[in-house]
Structure formats: structure tokens, C-alpha cells
Design an enzyme around this catalytic site. Structure first.
Site, PDB file in Angstrom:
ATOM      1  N   CYS A 113       0.485  -1.169   0.112  1.00 15.98           N
ATOM      2  CA  CYS A 113      -0.102   0.139   0.233  1.00 15.98           C
ATOM      3  C   CYS A 113       0.674   1.388   0.425  1.00 15.98           C
ATOM      4  CB  CYS A 113      -0.755   0.046   0.847  1.00 15.98           C
ATOM      5  SG  CYS A 113      -2.211  -1.338   0.844  1.00 15.98           S
ATOM      6  N   HIS A 251      -3.352   7.061   2.191  1.00 20.63           N
ATOM      7  CA  HIS A 251      -3.528   5.746   1.090  1.00 20.63           C
ATOM      8  C   HIS A 251      -5.363   5.353   1.811  1.00 20.63           C
ATOM      9  CE1 HIS A 251      -3.874   1.653   0.876  1.00 20.63           C
ATOM     10  NE2 HIS A 251      -3.979   1.570   1.916  1.00 20.63           N
ATOM     11  N   ASN A 281     -10.031   0.338  -0.288  1.00 24.79           N
ATOM     12  CA  ASN A 281      -8.389  -0.002  -0.557  1.00 24.79           C
ATOM     13  C   ASN A 281      -8.122  -0.774  -2.078  1.00 24.79           C
ATOM     14  OD1 ASN A 281      -5.814   0.048   0.631  1.00 24.79           O
ATOM     15  ND2 ASN A 281      -6.501  -1.010   2.395  1.00 24.79           N
TER      16      ASN A 281
HETATM   17  O1  UT7 Z   1      -3.855  -0.858   3.719  1.00 26.45           O
HETATM   18  C1  UT7 Z   1      -3.094  -1.404   4.177  1.00 26.45           C
HETATM   19  C2  UT7 Z   1      -3.174  -0.891   5.666  1.00 26.45           C
HETATM   20  N1  UT7 Z   1      -4.758  -1.258   6.570  1.00 26.45           N
HETATM   21  C3  UT7 Z   1      -5.406  -0.794   7.305  1.00 26.45           C
HETATM   22  O2  UT7 Z   1      -5.544   0.399   7.564  1.00 26.45           O
HETATM   23  C4  UT7 Z   1      -6.330  -2.161   7.655  1.00 26.45           C
HETATM   24  C5  UT7 Z   1      -6.451  -1.291   9.318  1.00 26.45           C
HETATM   25  N2  UT7 Z   1      -7.668  -2.065   9.757  1.00 26.45           N
HETATM   26  C6  UT7 Z   1      -8.639  -1.290  10.215  1.00 26.45           C
HETATM   27  O3  UT7 Z   1      -8.945  -0.883   8.799  1.00 26.45           O
HETATM   28  C7  UT7 Z   1      -9.825  -2.380  10.814  1.00 26.45           C
HETATM   29  O4  UT7 Z   1      -8.772  -3.039  11.813  1.00 26.45           O
HETATM   30  C8  UT7 Z   1     -10.718  -3.178  10.009  1.00 26.45           C
HETATM   31  C9  UT7 Z   1     -12.091  -2.599   8.809  1.00 26.45           C
HETATM   32  C10 UT7 Z   1     -10.172  -4.169   9.403  1.00 26.45           C
HETATM   33  C11 UT7 Z   1     -11.819  -3.957  10.554  1.00 26.45           C
HETATM   34  O5  UT7 Z   1     -12.407  -2.841  11.662  1.00 26.45           O
HETATM   35  P1  UT7 Z   1     -12.287  -3.044  13.310  1.00 26.45           P
HETATM   36  O6  UT7 Z   1     -12.905  -1.916  14.038  1.00 26.45           O
HETATM   37  O7  UT7 Z   1     -10.965  -3.043  14.035  1.00 26.45           O
HETATM   38  O8  UT7 Z   1     -13.103  -5.213  13.733  1.00 26.45           O
HETATM   39  P2  UT7 Z   1     -12.054  -5.609  14.402  1.00 26.45           P
HETATM   40  O9  UT7 Z   1     -11.607  -6.736  13.277  1.00 26.45           O
HETATM   41  O10 UT7 Z   1     -11.434  -5.532  15.800  1.00 26.45           O
HETATM   42  O11 UT7 Z   1     -13.471  -6.542  13.984  1.00 26.45           O
HETATM   43  C12 UT7 Z   1     -15.016  -6.359  15.549  1.00 26.45           C
HETATM   44  C13 UT7 Z   1     -15.759  -7.307  14.915  1.00 26.45           C
HETATM   45  C14 UT7 Z   1     -15.121  -9.029  15.031  1.00 26.45           C
HETATM   46  O12 UT7 Z   1     -16.628  -9.575  15.620  1.00 26.45           O
HETATM   47  P3  UT7 Z   1     -16.043 -10.032  17.388  1.00 26.45           P
HETATM   48  O13 UT7 Z   1     -14.895 -10.540  17.476  1.00 26.45           O
HETATM   49  O14 UT7 Z   1     -15.858  -8.876  18.199  1.00 26.45           O
HETATM   50  O15 UT7 Z   1     -17.295 -10.962  17.792  1.00 26.45           O
HETATM   51  C15 UT7 Z   1     -14.873  -9.665  13.798  1.00 26.45           C
HETATM   52  O16 UT7 Z   1     -15.440 -11.135  13.751  1.00 26.45           O
HETATM   53  O17 UT7 Z   1     -16.195  -7.565  14.305  1.00 26.45           O
HETATM   54  C16 UT7 Z   1     -16.595  -8.535  12.885  1.00 26.45           C
HETATM   55  N3  UT7 Z   1     -15.966  -8.857  11.172  1.00 26.45           N
HETATM   56  C17 UT7 Z   1     -17.205  -8.255  10.691  1.00 26.45           C
HETATM   57  N4  UT7 Z   1     -19.012  -8.087  10.653  1.00 26.45           N
HETATM   58  C18 UT7 Z   1     -19.463  -7.874  10.100  1.00 26.45           C
HETATM   59  C19 UT7 Z   1     -15.349  -9.086  10.116  1.00 26.45           C
HETATM   60  N5  UT7 Z   1     -15.443  -8.297   9.489  1.00 26.45           N
HETATM   61  C20 UT7 Z   1     -16.697  -7.987   9.492  1.00 26.45           C
HETATM   62  C21 UT7 Z   1     -17.207  -8.048   7.888  1.00 26.45           C
HETATM   63  N6  UT7 Z   1     -18.407  -7.812   8.420  1.00 26.45           N
HETATM   64  N7  UT7 Z   1     -16.802  -8.064   6.757  1.00 26.45           N
END
Ligand code: UT7
Length: 324
Positions: A113, A251, A281
Site C-alpha cells: 500500500c 492512502h 482500499n
Molecule cells: O492498506 C493497508 C493497511 N490496512 C489497514 O490500514 C487496515 C487497518 N484496519 C482496519 O481498517 C480495521 O481494523 C478493520 C476494518 C479491518 C476492522 O475493523 P475493526 O473495528 O478493527 O474490527 P475488528 O477486526 O476488531 O472486528 C470486530 C468484529 C469481530 O467480531 P467479534 O470478534 O467482535 O465478535 C469480527 O469478527 O467484527 C467482525 N467482523 C465483521 N463483521 C461483519 C470482521 N469483519 C467483518 C465483516 N462483516 N466484514
């Protein structure tokens, strides 16, 4: 002395749009979750015949037209991608052949990225040393082809596309923060963070292409810290305060990262270009795509002071400050 000058920008997107609602039919997710956690509403996905090279070539042609220069004047092509058409040769050489400007330098840069920031700084360095007079710097990706479409934690986040800029070697004259050209660039990598964002395949390990794997929450935390730090470094190097910046082109990974980074630096949110809602992204393509969108819609104007920044797999991260 200031670095290379930006002569033009261009971008290209696949024909097909996929909305969050359409994705929710394939994996266990909802439009509400994706919008609330990321700001993404849709993404473009490459179809048959659309590859990283075809998108890159279209973006390059648009940038050449915008700059008003002929492909024959391009002596250097640096293409950032994590999704090349082939393991080798470099996708940059396919673009060169398609543009018909064979004979100059052409190679790919792999910094995921942050690839466009790495490519921009590399091209600028080569132009400063006289290796070429004009360059195309391209970020192009077809991430849809390395996504695990069963993994809702990654497949909803990415899209395909390409962006390109034409750079011209510095010719002396005015320099400093008020003169056109790249004023300061900084790049970093931390290979110890490999396992937080990587692809679980490759020619020398599994002999497969592999799929994107990410520990999103940890990447998020590192992203805000690393980006704020590199932005501060570039501002200090340039002798510029945050409120002198006209536009930040970040980004486009997550709207919440954009907000948090801007807040940490005291940057007004309305100065941050946001395209993550429509492009998702697009990895190395995201910064030049967003730059092109904001130039073409008239927000970013000649003479503006623009900060470009990115962070991605590796980890890698970087920023460049440029006066248009
Ligand atoms: O480009 C390279 C750099 N990349 C980035 O900068 C990405 C950085 N990270 C992020 O943008 C965020 O961490 C994400 C968007 C990937 C995830 O958001 P988050 O608020 O950190 O969510 P999380 O990973 O803590 O997940 C929260 C919950 C989980 O469920 P539980 O364990 O709380 O029951 C996940 O299983 O959301 C669940 N979950 C989803 N639910 C519905 C994860 N993906 C999904 C989904 N739909 N697509």
C-alpha cells in the site's frame, strides 16, 4: 533544491462496481458494518481482460494527456504493485511496450500500500541524478485476484484500480516550500511486522499466488502511529507547519484511520481527500487515484501544497510533500 515537478495525473478503474449489499450476498457481512467500520460503500473489481497492466496503461495514457506530453519523452517508468501480471518481467515493462516508449528504464516496486510513495521517491531520486528527464510513476493493483472471497475480514476492504503521474526532472531555479516540485520525502519499513499483513503464498515458498491475510486491529493501531510520525518528519524536513498544507492525499484504507491521523496532527478534516467510500482500499493505486480525482474535480489546484502519505504491508510507510 526542490525535486521533480508534477506535470499531470491520470487514473483508471475497472468497468464493474460491486456494492456492499452485493458482497453481503456472498459473505456474512452487512452494508452497515462495512460503512461504520471503514467508510467503504463500493469497490471496482477487474473483469475478464482487465489486468494490472491494462489498468496501469490506461492511467498512464490519461496522465500523459493531462500533462500534454508524448510517451516518447518518457525515459523512466516506476510501477508500484503487489499484484503484477506475471511473476516476471516487471509489469512496468508491459506498460512501456503498450505505450511504445521502449528503451528507457522500467521496473516495479513492491511496497504494497505504500508502493506509490516508494515509487515516487525512487523516480524523483533517479530524475535528480540525471538518469532520465521525464518519468511515469504508477500505482496499479488487481487485489481482487489475491483476496480470499470466503474471508469477510479482508474481502470487503479492497478494490482494483490504477493511478499515474508524470514527473519532470528538476531544472534548477526557485526552491523551497513556495517553489514547485517535490520538497521532501521520507520512507520507512519494519520487517518485524510481516505477520500482521501479508500474502500466504509466493513463487519461492508455496509456488502459488496466495491470499491476503491481515490482523486488522493491530494494523490500524500501527497505521495511526507510523503515519503521524512520518508526516511530522516530512513537515520538519520541509520547514512547513501542518496548517500550511492545502491538501492531504492519504492512502485510502479506512476512513477512521484518515480521521485519527488528521486529528493527531491538527489537520482540518476538510483538507483530507477521501475516496475510500467509492474505491475501497486499492493498495498502491489509492494515493495517485485520489490525487487524480481531486485534481480533476478542481479541489487541488496548481500552486497547492499537497502531502501524500501511505502505510501498508511489510510494514512499509512513507510521505512526500509536493508543491504543484
Ligand atoms: O492498506 C493497508 C493497511 N490496512 C489497514 O490500514 C487496515 C487497518 N484496519 C482496519 O481498517 C480495521 O481494523 C478493520 C476494518 C479491518 C476492522 O475493523 P475493526 O473495528 O478493527 O474490527 P475488528 O477486526 O476488531 O472486528 C470486530 C468484529 C469481530 O467480531 P467479534 O470478534 O467482535 O465478535 C469480527 O469478527 O467484527 C467482525 N467482523 C465483521 N463483521 C461483519 C470482521 N469483519 C467483518 C465483516 N462483516 N466484514
Amino acid at each position: 533544491m526542490n525535486g521533480s515537478r508534477l506535470l499531470g495525473t491520470g487514473s483508471a478503474l475497472p468497468a464493474k462496481v460491486v456494492t456492499n449489499a452485493e458482497l453481503a450476498e456472498r459473505v456474512d457481512t452487512t452494508d452497515e458494518w462495512i460503512v461504520e467500520r471503514t467508510g467503504i460503500r463500493q469497490r471496482y473489481i477487474a473483469g475478464e481482460g482487465e489486468t494490472t497492466a491494462t489498468l496501469a496503461t490506461a492511467a498512464a495514457r490519461a496522465a500523459l494527456a493531462d500533462a500534454g506530453v508524448d510517451a516518447s519523452s518518457i525515459g523512466l517508468i516506476v510501477l508500484a504493485t503487489a499484484t503484477p501480471d506475471n511473476t516476471f518481467p516487471a509489469t512496468a515493462t508491459k506498460v512501456q511496450a503498450a505505450l511504445g516508449c521502449n528503451g528507457g528504464i522500467a521496473f516495479d516496486v513492491a511496497a504494497v500500500c505504500s508502493g506509490f510513495l516508494y515509487a515516487l521517491a525512487t523516480a524523483d531520486s533517479l530524475l535528480r541524478t540525471g538518469m532520465a528527464k521525464r518519468a511515469l510513476v504508477i500505482g496499479a493493483e488487481t487485489f481482487s485476484r489475491i483476496l480470499d472471497w470466503e474471508d469477510r475480514t479482508t474481502c470487503v476492504l479492497f478494490g482494483d484500480g490504477a493511478g499515474a503521474v508524470v514527473l519532470e526532472a528538476p531544472s534548477g531555479g526557485d526552491s523551497g516550500k513556495n517553489a514547485p516540485g517535490i520538497i521532501a520525502s521520507r520512507l520507512h519499513a519494519d520487517g518485524a511486522c510481516h505477520d500482521l499483513l501479508y500474502v500466504d503464498g509466493g513463487p519461492s515458498t508455496t509456488q502459488t499466488v496466495g491470499h491476503v491475510r491481515m490482523k486488522g486491529r493491530e494494523v490500524f493501531r500501527h497505521a495511526v502511529v507510523n503515519l503521524s510520525s512520518v508526516l511530522r518528519e516530512v513537515l520538519d524536513e520541509a520547514g512547513v507547519s501542518a496548517d500550511e498544507i492545502d491538501w492531504v492525499v492519504p492512502h485510502q484504507a479506512n476512513a477512521r484511520i484518515l480521521d485519527a491521523t488528521a486529528k493527531k496532527l491538527g489537520l482540518a478534516p476538510e483538507k483530507v481527500i477521501v475516496t475510500v467510500d467509492v474505491h475501497a482500499n486499492t493498495s498502491a493505486a489509492s494515493v495517485p487515484l485520489a490525487l487524480d480525482v481531486a485534481r480533476k474535480d478542481g479541489r487541488i489546484k496548481p500552486g497547492d501544497l499537497v502531502m501524500l502519505e501511505a502505510m501498508g504491508g511489510g510494514f512499509t510507510w512513507g510521505a512526500s510533500l509536493i508543491r504543484l
